[in-house]
Design an enzyme around this catalytic site. Structure first.
Site, PDB file in Angstrom:
ATOM      1  N   ASP B  70       0.767  -1.073   0.039  1.00  0.00           N
ATOM      2  CA  ASP B  70      -0.061   0.106   0.011  1.00  0.00           C
ATOM      3  C   ASP B  70       1.012   1.250   0.030  1.00  0.00           C
ATOM      4  O   ASP B  70       2.214   1.168  -0.116  1.00  0.00           O
ATOM      5  CB  ASP B  70      -0.803   0.014   1.096  1.00  0.00           C
ATOM      6  CG  ASP B  70      -2.260   0.823   1.015  1.00  0.00           C
ATOM      7  OD1 ASP B  70      -2.289   1.399  -0.141  1.00  0.00           O
ATOM      8  OD2 ASP B  70      -3.016   0.868   1.770  1.00  0.00           O
ATOM      9  N   GLU B  76       0.247  -4.638   3.183  1.00  0.00           N
ATOM     10  CA  GLU B  76      -1.280  -4.811   3.770  1.00  0.00           C
ATOM     11  C   GLU B  76      -1.846  -5.880   3.441  1.00  0.00           C
ATOM     12  O   GLU B  76      -1.512  -6.833   2.374  1.00  0.00           O
ATOM     13  CB  GLU B  76      -2.027  -3.470   3.014  1.00  0.00           C
ATOM     14  CG  GLU B  76      -3.434  -3.668   3.676  1.00  0.00           C
ATOM     15  CD  GLU B  76      -4.054  -2.106   3.665  1.00  0.00           C
ATOM     16  OE1 GLU B  76      -3.483  -0.985   3.346  1.00  0.00           O
ATOM     17  OE2 GLU B  76      -5.449  -2.025   3.468  1.00  0.00           O
TER      18      GLU B  76
END
Lengths: 61, 469
Positions: B70, B76
């Protein structure tokens, strides 16, 4: 594939019961925490400041 | 070409809800390398194996969850759709293992590139310079015309929830350090907004339900801290779910609108004594303890009515009450193996005693990072769990299974089966939260608008097409 939680069954039944604290739990866990800290103390002390400062990353969301 | 034979939405019990957790991990290379190594380069090496099998650093996994890099080079992990809290905890914990499993390969590739070092992944919310990244909670809610008012009504709860669900942190100021409830609180800029990086709101109101938009919306809560202890995650999401259930049943909430939310969230975060008050719009001043107690009492008063009593609801209410009591009485021992802020407070204070140092000592900051390190070997949290100093809710077997097998009671089952079969077949495919497609063919795109649907003839046909004849 197996059903993780068959519908209609209270899935909490699958979870372990929360253990009731034993009478000596407070002392025992105090010792366990001290033992753990004694174990990791050496590695935490090495260049702690440099280690912490080198963790810089842009923000996310 | 989109498949047209979309099945009608299922009629779902209002008590059922889809949950999801998105976690941005801190990425830290500890190295003595002479040349600077950017987080982007580290993330690239970390995700090399993912790109190898997924042809992208943004993939859906066989367990139907999403893994990607991310903004800011943060790895993430977004859990698949879960409809029970125990599943959610298992898939959240599975994510820690999944990102950790990338570390050895990443370190090896860095070594090949001439950089000796250790990669640490932290499930926390701030780096050493004070940059913040998040843990986003998703709650599927039934669509309603007054969504903004609905979301606003949740803010007094969210602002004060940190006294039980906060991760705890040492806050350093020019005049010294103190222990706060939440590292995330200082990074909140407004209550509601549809933007996330420019303006960081507590609730993101972007209308992106990842589901039938006529029926559903997604309550996207981004004010919470990443939580390590399973009981804390249970309470963070479980208490929020209970309040949402009351709101969806049109129960009138106590009038607790805050005069200044941003001031209130900071005042609460920085006062471990629980004595700080927040100003309400009607001029009253209440402590966070008093505000949370009103929510507990409200839920209790609807037990057996709007809220069906279950062992799990009892467990949430019990921990919620003990958390509030711990702050009120300033005796944290009742929650020191269950709530993140109390577990970490005990650890940090004991180490401080041992060292005889000030709270702003770098060795305590080092301990804090080690607490959030997801490595089973290097991480202190997993050691606390092994020693019985942090309680668990799901079993090791549940977490292991969640790493590779999708939740079976939601749409995730369909996505998980598709990703698993497509990878086995070696065929290219595209997938997101609501679409499945075998690439390179004239095949159809299957649109999965119902997050509760676990069986779908169109997906069966896709799976058949992936089977070698």
């Amino acid at each position: 594939m197996a059903q993780l939680n068959a519908q209609g069954q209270p899935y909490e039944d699958d979870a372990p019961e929360p253990e009731a604290p034993a009478p000596a739990a407070a002392t025992a866990s105090t010792d366990a925490l001290d033992d753990l800290l004694a174990e990791i103390d050496g590695s935490l002390q090495v260049n702690a400041e440099q280690f912490v400062r080198s963790f810089v990353q842009k923000g996310g969301q | 070409m989109l498949s047209t034979d979309i099945p009608p939405p299922l009629d779902v019990d209002p008590a059922r809800r889809i949950f999801g957790l998105e976690t941005e991990f801190g990425l830290h290379l500890d190295t003595g390398a002479a040349r600077p190594v950017t987080p982007e380069e580290v993330a690239g090496h970390l995700f090399h194996s993912v790109v190898q099998w997924g042809r992208s650093s943004n993939v859906f996994l066989p367990n139907a969850s999403r893994l990607y890099i991310d903004v800011g080079a943060h790895p993430e992990y977004a859990t698949a759709e879960c409809d029970t809290l125990t599943d959610l905890i298992a898939y959240d914990k599975a994510g820690e293992r999944i990102v950790h499993d990338l570390v050895a390969g990443g370190e090896e590739r860095l070594r090949a590139a001439g950089v000796e070092g250790t990669i640490h992944l932290y499930k926390n919310n701030t780096d050493s310079a004070g940059n913040s990244y998040g843990c986003h909670e998703n709650y599927l809610v039934r669509r309603r015309a007054d969504f903004k008012a609905f979301a606003s009504a949740l803010l007094p709860f969210l602002v004060t929830r940190q006294i039980v669900a906060g991760a705890g942190t040492i806050t350093r100021t020019p005049s010294g350090a103190h222990y706060s409830f939440s590292p995330r609180a200082d990074h909140m800029w407004e209550g509601l907004s549809s933007a996330t990086t420019r303006s960081r709101p507590m609730i993101n109101t972007r209308d992106e339900p990842h589901a039938n938009a006529e029926l559903y919306r997604r309550m996207h809560v981004i004010v919470g801290d990443s939580t390590m202890a399973e009981p804390t995650t249970l309470l963070k999401v479980g208490a929020t779910d209970l309040i949402l259930r009351l709101m969806e049943a049109r129960v009138v909430l106590p009038e607790l609108t805050l005069a200044r939310e941003m001031q209130a969230i900071r005042d609460v975060a920085h006062d471990l004594s629980g004595k700080a008050t927040v100003e309400l719009a009607d001029g009253r001043r209440l402590t966070a303890v008093e505000v949370q107690q009103q929510y507990i009492d409200l839920v209790r008063s609807h037990l057996g009515g709007v809220i069906a009593p279950t062992e799990e609801v009892d467990r949430i209410l019990d921990l919620w009450q003990r958390g509030v009591d711990a702050v009120r009485t300033q005796d944290f021992s009742g929650v020191e193996t269950e709530l993140d802020w109390a577990i970490k407070h005990r650890l940090v204070m004991r180490y401080r005693e041992r060292l005889g140092c000030d709270l702003d000592d770098a060795r305590l900051a080092r301990l804090e990072l080690a607490f959030h390190d997801v490595s089973p070997e290097r991480g202190v949290f997993s050691r606390l769990q092994d020693q019985g100093l942090a309680r668990r809710i799901v079993s090791e077997a549940d977490i292991q299974r969640a790493m590779t097998v999708a939740p079976q009671t939601t749409r995730a089952r369909l996505r998980g089966a598709f990703v698993t079969r497509a990878l086995e077949s070696g065929r290219d495919f595209t997938v997101d939260w609501v679409h499945l497609k075998i690439a390179g063919s004239s095949g159809t795109t299957v649109l999965l608008k119902d997050p509760f649907r676990t069986e779908d003839a169109r997906v069966d046909a896709l799976l058949d097409a992936l089977n070698p004849a």
